[in-house]
Structure formats: C-alpha cells, structure tokens
Enzyme design. Sequence first.
Site, PDB file in Angstrom:
ATOM      1  N   LYS A   1       0.811  -1.233   0.000  1.00  0.00           N
ATOM      2  CA  LYS A   1       0.000   0.000   0.000  1.00  0.00           C
ATOM      3  C   LYS A   1       0.837   1.271   0.000  1.00  0.00           C
ATOM      4  CE  LYS A   1      -0.880  -0.021   5.006  1.00  0.00           C
ATOM      5  NZ  LYS A   1      -1.715  -0.736   5.972  1.00  0.00           N
TER       6      LYS A   1
ATOM      7  N   ARG B   1      -9.190  -1.792  16.393  1.00  0.00           N
ATOM      8  CA  ARG B   1      -9.495  -1.378  15.027  1.00  0.00           C
ATOM      9  C   ARG B   1     -10.388  -2.488  14.483  1.00  0.00           C
ATOM     10  NH1 ARG B   1      -5.112   0.055  10.410  1.00  0.00           N
ATOM     11  NH2 ARG B   1      -5.488  -2.110   9.888  1.00  0.00           N
TER      12      ARG B   1
HETATM   13  C1  LIG Z   1      -1.001  -1.558   6.630  1.00  0.00           C
HETATM   14  C2  LIG Z   1      -1.368  -2.887   7.164  1.00  0.00           C
HETATM   15  C3  LIG Z   1      -0.383  -3.848   7.394  1.00  0.00           C
HETATM   16  C4  LIG Z   1       1.091  -3.562   7.199  1.00  0.00           C
HETATM   17  O1  LIG Z   1       1.520  -2.738   8.254  1.00  0.00           O
HETATM   18  P1  LIG Z   1       3.065  -2.306   8.402  1.00  0.00           P
HETATM   19  O2  LIG Z   1       3.113  -1.631   9.719  1.00  0.00           O
HETATM   20  O3  LIG Z   1       3.347  -1.412   7.269  1.00  0.00           O
HETATM   21  O4  LIG Z   1       3.869  -3.555   8.382  1.00  0.00           O
HETATM   22  C5  LIG Z   1      -0.790  -5.096   7.831  1.00  0.00           C
HETATM   23  N1  LIG Z   1      -2.092  -5.386   8.032  1.00  0.00           N
HETATM   24  C6  LIG Z   1      -3.077  -4.479   7.852  1.00  0.00           C
HETATM   25  C7  LIG Z   1      -4.493  -4.868   8.102  1.00  0.00           C
HETATM   26  C8  LIG Z   1      -2.747  -3.199   7.412  1.00  0.00           C
HETATM   27  O5  LIG Z   1      -3.717  -2.300   7.217  1.00  0.00           O
END
Ligand SMILES: *Cc1c(COP(=O)(O)O)cnc(C)c1O
Length: 379
Positions: A36, A131
């Site tokens: 992302k 969340r």
């Molecule tokens: C963005 C995200 C991740 C990755 O998180 P990082 O801190 O960049 O490793 C993993 N799982 C979900 C649900 C996310 O939204």
Amino acid sequence: MSYPKLDIDCFKIHHNAQLIIEQLALKNVSVTPVTKSCLGHPIIARVLIDAGASMLADSRVENIQRMVQGGITVPKMLIRTPMLSQIADVVAYCDITLNTEFQVIQQLSRVAKQLNIKHGVIIMVELGDLREGIMPNDVIGFIRKVILLPNIIIKGIGANFSCRYGVAPDDKNMQLLSDLADGIEATFGITLDIISAGNSSSINWVLDHQGGTRVNNLRVGEAIFLGCVPVEQNQIVGLYTDAITLTAEVIEAKIKPSLPWGHRGANAFGEKENLHDRGIVSQAILALGRQDVCITGLHPPDDMNIVSSSSDHLILETSKTSLIVGKNVQFGLDYSAVLSAMSSSSVHKAFHHDYKINGSRGTIALGSASQDIGPLAQH
Ligand SMILES: *Cc1c(COP(=O)(O)O)cnc(C)c1O
C-alpha cells in the site's frame, strides 16, 4: 530529472524483503509483503516476488487491480475489509480478503458464485487495539454462519496490532489467537491454513518467541520499505533504512531576520506560532510543500531544520551548510511521508532498478539504470 523526486531503490527494498522473509521462515512464519505504501506499483511487486514473496497484500482494491493489470500473477490479499460498493471488483481482482462483517462475506459469496470462482476469507479477531476484528467470544458463532456460504473458503484467522492505540503483540494475545484457531478447527472439522498475526510490529514477537504457536503469517510493509519496526527498536540487523528518499530543490537562499515584522494574524493554514527572536538566520526555501508530502514525516539532513511549510514552500534553516539556488536537499521519510509522497501526483517517482528481475533468486547484478515515473504517469 524533475523535483520533488522520490527515489526508490529497488535493490535495498529487495534486500530488506529477502532478509525479513528468510528470518521469519526460520520460525515457520511466511511474510506477505504489503504494497500500500507504493500504491501497488508493479515494479515494486516484481521486486518483492523476486525477493521470495509468494503472495502480496494491499489495502485498496484499486492498487491490487493495478498489480493485476501490470501482470502480477501471485495471489493477492486485500487487507482492508471490503466496501460493499466494491464487491464486484474485489472478487474479480483479489484472491483473499480480510473480513469482519457477515453481510460483506455474503455479498462476496454471491458474486463469487455468479463468476463460479472461490474466494478466500481470513476472519479478523479483535485482540485489544480496537481497530478491525470480531470480539473473540463471537468468532465461533460467526464462522458457524460463514461456513454455510457457497464459494467462500475460510482460509484462516488474523489480527492486527499497533495501529489505532499502539497495543502491541504479546504472548497472551498471540496465545488467544492460537487457541481460537485450534477451537475453530476442532468445532468445525476444518483446517485453517493462515494464522496471520499482524504487521511489522509483530516481527520482534515472532523472532523472540520460543515454543509452539499457530501463528504462521505476517503482513509486512513498513519493515520492508523503511527498514524499521514501529513500537520497539529494530531487531533485524542489516535492513536498509534509506531505501526511499525525497529530494527537493532550493528556489531561494537568503540571510534574513528570524522575526517577522508588520501586523500579524494567523497564517494561510489558520496557525499562529509563538515566536522568539533568534537573530539573523540562514534560510532556504525549497520547492516542496504540503501538497507534495506530509511535512512532519520528513527527516532533514543533520545540520538543517525544517521551520515552516505552506502548500508549495518548505523553509529550512541551515547552520553549517549554506544552500544556494538550484542545490538539492535529500530527506529521509517516515511511513506517513512515504504514503503521502507516493500518492502525490506532483512528486516524481524514480525507481532505481539496481538489478535485473528475471524471476529467479540470487541474480542481483549491480547497475544504475533508473526510470522516472511521473509525476502524472503513476496510475
Ligand atoms: C497496513 C497494514 C499492514 C502492514 O503494516 P506495516 O506496519 O506497514 O507492516 C498489515 N495489516 C493491515 C491490516 C494493514 O492495514
């Protein structure tokens, strides 16, 4: 080359991804890189696959679509609960989605059935960060309903940490996730392939943990792109922290008083700072602003201070280096800066292919080819 410019070093990203994938493999935990922060850019996707990833994840269906259209064929996981309004695209482009709402899975099932394909779901469990996630006591009842839906395959369960409130993974919440996996399998006579226990902030827990666990997957973004793990200090030594940098150009450099004069109201953003006289300062204006990047996420060089910013101007004060018009300044970035700069159409993106990607591992050939993607060509 035009500025502001985001330099993305594929060699360093490849190195970071490979190291993390290998370290966690020693603990029998697979890594699903999260794209992302680079909007699912197909070049990055190829680098991650070349580094050993067998599946990729993104939070937005548009980014996953971009990877599909860019020829990325490994399975793709949507890590944000799908919007009901996007179900058709989600089923068309994503193999697996993280889910918490029955109504959403019902619609995924309906569309998957129409298309005669199977759609994988991972049920997210709430483990304290508040969340996404189903409350642990409700998980069995939830799966009892989901298991009846046609064309839906329950791939596993998952959890997320350190996002909303910074609640960290620990032995207790990870054990609960393992116990839930065992309980689901015993209750329904199914096998859960994926127990996906969080993001970069779970890496240290996995590396430190001794003894049994059902946890066998992490979704990792930040540690790959920024070389650091949120919450705690970095435990995987040897990760590059400068795989992505932002360079901007000086458009004015002057010696000026530090104190403004004239009648003062709020600035263009409704802000009014308290000021004190710091005498005469060496100030430079860079062609970089809030439209380009989240300024608070920038790390300037040691002897420079970011003092103000507006939509199009960044004001730096320098102590040792004197900046002149036309000179460049390179910044480090945190996650919010990477996200915003990547998504900004006014920031040029230069992907440095320091090696040839041919799908096989261990074929890194140093070179310096680079490609300027952007500013508007990124989608
Ligand atoms: C963005 C995200 C991740 C990755 O998180 P990082 O801190 O960049 O490793 C993993 N799982 C979900 C649900 C996310 O939204």
